[in-house]
Design an enzyme around this catalytic site. Sequence first.
Site, PDB file in Angstrom:
ATOM      1  N   GLY A 242       5.964  -5.807  -7.332  1.00  0.00           N
ATOM      2  CA  GLY A 242       5.100  -5.519  -6.434  1.00  0.00           C
ATOM      3  C   GLY A 242       4.900  -4.207  -6.123  1.00  0.00           C
ATOM      4  CD  GLU A 276      11.635  -9.607 -11.663  1.00  0.00           C
ATOM      5  OE1 GLU A 276      12.382 -10.590 -12.311  1.00  0.00           O
ATOM      6  OE2 GLU A 276      11.018 -10.178 -10.450  1.00  0.00           O
ATOM      7  N   PRO A 277       8.306  -4.646 -12.468  1.00  0.00           N
ATOM      8  CG  PRO A 277       8.173  -2.515 -13.435  1.00  0.00           C
ATOM      9  CD  PRO A 277       8.924  -3.697 -13.284  1.00  0.00           C
ATOM     10  N   GLY A 278       4.693  -5.229 -12.665  1.00  0.00           N
ATOM     11  CA  GLY A 278       3.732  -5.736 -13.708  1.00  0.00           C
ATOM     12  C   GLY A 278       2.574  -4.737 -13.345  1.00  0.00           C
ATOM     13  CE1 TYR A 320      -4.786 -13.800  -5.508  1.00  0.00           C
ATOM     14  CE2 TYR A 320      -5.262 -12.087  -6.862  1.00  0.00           C
ATOM     15  CZ  TYR A 320      -4.391 -13.227  -6.531  1.00  0.00           C
ATOM     16  OH  TYR A 320      -3.429 -13.642  -7.462  1.00  0.00           O
ATOM     17  CB  CYS A 361     -23.529 -21.533 -11.853  1.00  0.00           C
ATOM     18  SG  CYS A 361     -24.333 -21.248 -13.317  1.00  0.00           S
ATOM     19  CD  GLU A 362     -18.024 -21.531  -8.429  1.00  0.00           C
ATOM     20  OE1 GLU A 362     -18.112 -21.385  -7.356  1.00  0.00           O
ATOM     21  OE2 GLU A 362     -17.793 -22.339  -9.194  1.00  0.00           O
TER      22      GLU A 362
HETATM   23  C1  LIG Z   1       9.346 -12.760  -9.765  1.00  0.00           C
HETATM   24  C2  LIG Z   1       8.122 -11.889  -9.955  1.00  0.00           C
HETATM   25  N1  LIG Z   1       8.585 -10.620 -10.241  1.00  0.00           N
HETATM   26  C3  LIG Z   1       7.666  -9.742 -10.663  1.00  0.00           C
HETATM   27  C4  LIG Z   1       6.223  -9.888 -10.216  1.00  0.00           C
HETATM   28  C5  LIG Z   1       5.220  -8.601 -10.641  1.00  0.00           C
HETATM   29  O1  LIG Z   1       4.495  -8.425  -9.436  1.00  0.00           O
HETATM   30  P1  LIG Z   1       3.695  -6.880  -9.833  1.00  0.00           P
HETATM   31  O2  LIG Z   1       2.785  -6.935 -10.747  1.00  0.00           O
HETATM   32  O3  LIG Z   1       3.127  -6.596  -8.225  1.00  0.00           O
HETATM   33  O4  LIG Z   1       4.793  -5.630  -9.992  1.00  0.00           O
HETATM   34  C6  LIG Z   1       5.788 -11.180  -9.930  1.00  0.00           C
HETATM   35  C7  LIG Z   1       4.404 -11.268  -9.466  1.00  0.00           C
HETATM   36  O5  LIG Z   1       3.962 -12.305  -9.171  1.00  0.00           O
HETATM   37  C8  LIG Z   1       6.904 -12.155  -9.692  1.00  0.00           C
HETATM   38  O6  LIG Z   1       6.426 -13.392  -9.366  1.00  0.00           O
END
Ligand SMILES: Cc1ncc(COP(=O)(O)O)c(C=O)c1O
Length: 434
Positions: A242, A276-278, A320, A361-362
Amino acid sequence: MNSDAGFRYIGGRLHCNDVSADEIAERFGTPCYLYSAGLLRERYCRIRDAFARWDGLVCFSVKSLSNLATLRLLAQWGSGFDVVSGGELYRVLEAGGDPSKTVFAGVGKTAAEIEYALRTGVRMLNVESGEELRAIDRLARGLGRRATVAIRVNPDIDPETHEKTTTGKKENKFGVSIAGSRRLAAEAASLSGVELRGLHVHLGSPIYSPEPYVHALEKISRLCTELRAGGCRMETVNIGGGYCISYTGEDVPGPEDYAASLQVLLEKLDCQVIIEPGRYLAGPSGLLLVRVLYRKESEDGKIFVVCDGGMNDLLRPSLYGAFHRVWPAHSPGGMPRVMRAEDRHYSGFRTELVDVVGPVCESGDFFAKDRPLPPVKGGALLAIFDAGAYGFTMSSNYNSRPRPPEVVVDSSEVFLARRRETYEDLLRAERQGP
Ligand SMILES: Cc1ncc(COP(=O)(O)O)c(C=O)c1O
């Protein structure tokens, strides 16, 4: 570290590291995802170092960006992985990811996925309900194993982000309440197929302040202390993902700010910390290059910039209402540092207000609405910035459009992580039988 990593204008032309966007578009066509491996690495090192003193383990959130080339790079740099499906686990293993650094979350893991995770030896499964705990116990015993699990706690905290990406409030499907977690821990202690070793929380995404993490960790810490007092061996606390990025170019908190706010709590906890960064890693490390097909002006003066990429390639604006900076790849003055949704002009740039739209087409197929953009014609190349996370991974074949390629620039080396799909690819899974 390569300080030239990332996206910038050199001589009025957009570059990824020192490779021009023109060269990429020429070689691979458009639409095309383009990633900077150097920037990804810089961001990986930065967030890893911010949490290093608590034995921090970065588990990259695979759902944000999942091509094998990227996962391979992250695995080489020492990253672990956060997966939410058997398919994501398969990708991680194929990329050479270490299962002992891989955590598996998700409210709806199937028996097949649980067995797959147990066989491959993932570090832990994050349990989200009592029924799931019992299923893991049964399946683990069936395999003659003990599954290491963490309880995903739903702390009922509002991270003040988009409702569709809020995951830690009590009305959300994710995790178990604090009281429910106590019951789950007691039950886990009576099951021979599971070993409870940690707690997990993921509040949502993106979160623009450390405050919600602090509140969540206060709750988790109290629970952890209680469970330890009851004889449970708590080894890890996973505080999820997050961590925000700046979609506008304005200043936002960085990993050090989150870590500093959590420092006192983490020190007291005496646990390994998993993050858990994405988005933080992948978002700014990638962009979507699209080519303008037509500039279309309606009777009342509304201007549509119609591009060859659309909502099937990058869904976030449609899904979103997400804001992404959009700017031509050829721009003598570079680009404004900050672009906000409410801006109607940028000082120092001649612009006109346009909608940047795709061919799908939206009416919801757009990248930007009422956006100041330097006047462009058919043939112009546009960059949609900060599209590396939840960009390609949310893409689809809607309107039977082949998905775009993914190209990685590593220093000045350019390689194709995923080729453009063909019409034949669209039909592959349908061509069955004689
Ligand atoms: C369990 C969990 N961990 C980590 C993430 C990664 O979040 P972010 O990409 O905002 O760091 C998510 C995203 O939905 C998630 O569901």
